[in-house]
Design a protein around this motif. Structure first.
Motif, mmCIF file in Angstrom:
data_model
loop_
_atom_site.group_PDB
_atom_site.id
_atom_site.type_symbol
_atom_site.label_atom_id
_atom_site.label_comp_id
_atom_site.label_asym_id
_atom_site.label_seq_id
_atom_site.Cartn_x
_atom_site.Cartn_y
_atom_site.Cartn_z
ATOM 1 N N THR A 75 -10.666 17.684 44.112
ATOM 2 C CA THR A 75 -10.848 17.578 42.664
ATOM 3 C C THR A 75 -9.568 17.963 41.931
ATOM 4 O O THR A 75 -9.527 17.951 40.715
ATOM 5 N N TYR A 80 -14.199 18.198 48.174
ATOM 6 C CA TYR A 80 -15.582 17.753 48.051
ATOM 7 C C TYR A 80 -15.889 16.743 49.151
ATOM 8 O O TYR A 80 -14.988 16.212 49.797
ATOM 9 N N CYS A 103 -10.552 27.613 39.729
ATOM 10 C CA CYS A 103 -9.341 26.901 39.294
ATOM 11 C C CYS A 103 -8.662 27.767 38.236
ATOM 12 O O CYS A 103 -9.213 27.963 37.148
ATOM 13 N N ALA A 109 -9.054 22.781 35.819
ATOM 14 C CA ALA A 109 -10.499 23.064 35.824
ATOM 15 C C ALA A 109 -11.255 22.055 34.961
ATOM 16 O O ALA A 109 -12.324 21.566 35.348
ATOM 17 N N ALA A 110 -10.704 21.720 33.805
ATOM 18 C CA ALA A 110 -11.348 20.739 32.922
ATOM 19 C C ALA A 110 -11.366 19.358 33.576
ATOM 20 O O ALA A 110 -12.372 18.639 33.508
ATOM 21 N N GLU A 112 -11.364 18.790 36.789
ATOM 22 C CA GLU A 112 -12.333 18.880 37.870
ATOM 23 C C GLU A 112 -13.749 18.635 37.348
ATOM 24 O O GLU A 112 -14.515 17.873 37.952
ATOM 25 N N GLN A 113 -14.116 19.245 36.244
ATOM 26 C CA GLN A 113 -15.463 19.069 35.689
ATOM 27 C C GLN A 113 -15.713 17.616 35.293
ATOM 28 O O GLN A 113 -16.756 17.049 35.609
ATOM 29 N N ARG A 114 -14.757 16.993 34.604
ATOM 30 C CA ARG A 114 -14.907 15.590 34.198
ATOM 31 C C ARG A 114 -14.955 14.674 35.419
ATOM 32 O O ARG A 114 -15.739 13.726 35.476
ATOM 33 N N MET A 116 -15.912 15.387 38.591
ATOM 34 C CA MET A 116 -17.163 15.507 39.340
ATOM 35 C C MET A 116 -18.316 14.828 38.598
ATOM 36 O O MET A 116 -19.154 14.172 39.224
ATOM 37 N N ALA A 117 -18.360 14.957 37.289
ATOM 38 C CA ALA A 117 -19.415 14.287 36.514
ATOM 39 C C ALA A 117 -19.287 12.771 36.633
ATOM 40 O O ALA A 117 -20.282 12.058 36.810
#
Length: 152
Positions: A75, A80, A103, A109-110, A112-114, A116-117
């Motif tokens: 990510t 993953y 992270c 980190a931001a 990574e969140q976007r 994964m979604a």
């Protein structure tokens, strides 16, 4: 067998010339427009360059490697893994598992969140005119470039 008329030869020549002039025009901006669908995802490896409307963090780009029905990558912060099914432009990604390291960089980190979604919600796959892979779905979009070959 008839010989083509001078007029038909001139018209054909004009059409070829117009096509060649149009092909030499300025390069188009990158887009999420579908150009083609991959025949298969198996055996392909990609590096994300955009997640949604934001560029990825240089040096921490997410990746995706598709082998058979398995998917794995990073990510930009965590690793993953999961499964997928693909058929002519349609993808279904199964439950994704990942490592859970913090992270430290807020931008990574931001991303990574976007990422994964968008991966979990991906439902369509296409190749844009520049050969980039586009995953799109309810979680957003991801634009990938072909990953560099690993030495080995």
């Amino acid at each position: 067998m008839s010989i083509p008329s001078v007029r038909s030869v001139l018209v054909a020549s004009a059409l070829v010339a117009a096509f060649l002039v149009a092909a030499c025009g300025p390069a188009a901006e990158p887009s999420l427009v579908r150009s083609a669908w991959p025949v298969t995802m198996a055996g392909s490896a990609w590096t994300a360059i955009r997640v949604g409307n934001q560029a990825t963090v240089v040096g921490s780009e997410p990746t995706a490697t598709f082998t058979g029905g398995d998917l794995k990558g990073t990510t930009g912060c965590n690793s993953y893994f999961g499964s997928y099914k693909y058929a002519t432009g349609v993808i279904k990604i199964g439950q994704i598992g990942s490592t859970a390291m913090a992270c430290l960089d807020a931008a990574v980190a931001a991303t990574e969140q976007r990422f994964m979604a968008a991966m979990q919600g991906a439902s369509s796959v296409s190749i844009d005119p520049d050969g980039r892979l586009i995953l799109n779905g309810r979680g957003g979009s991801i634009m990938f470039e072909v990953a560099p070959q690993q030495a080995g």
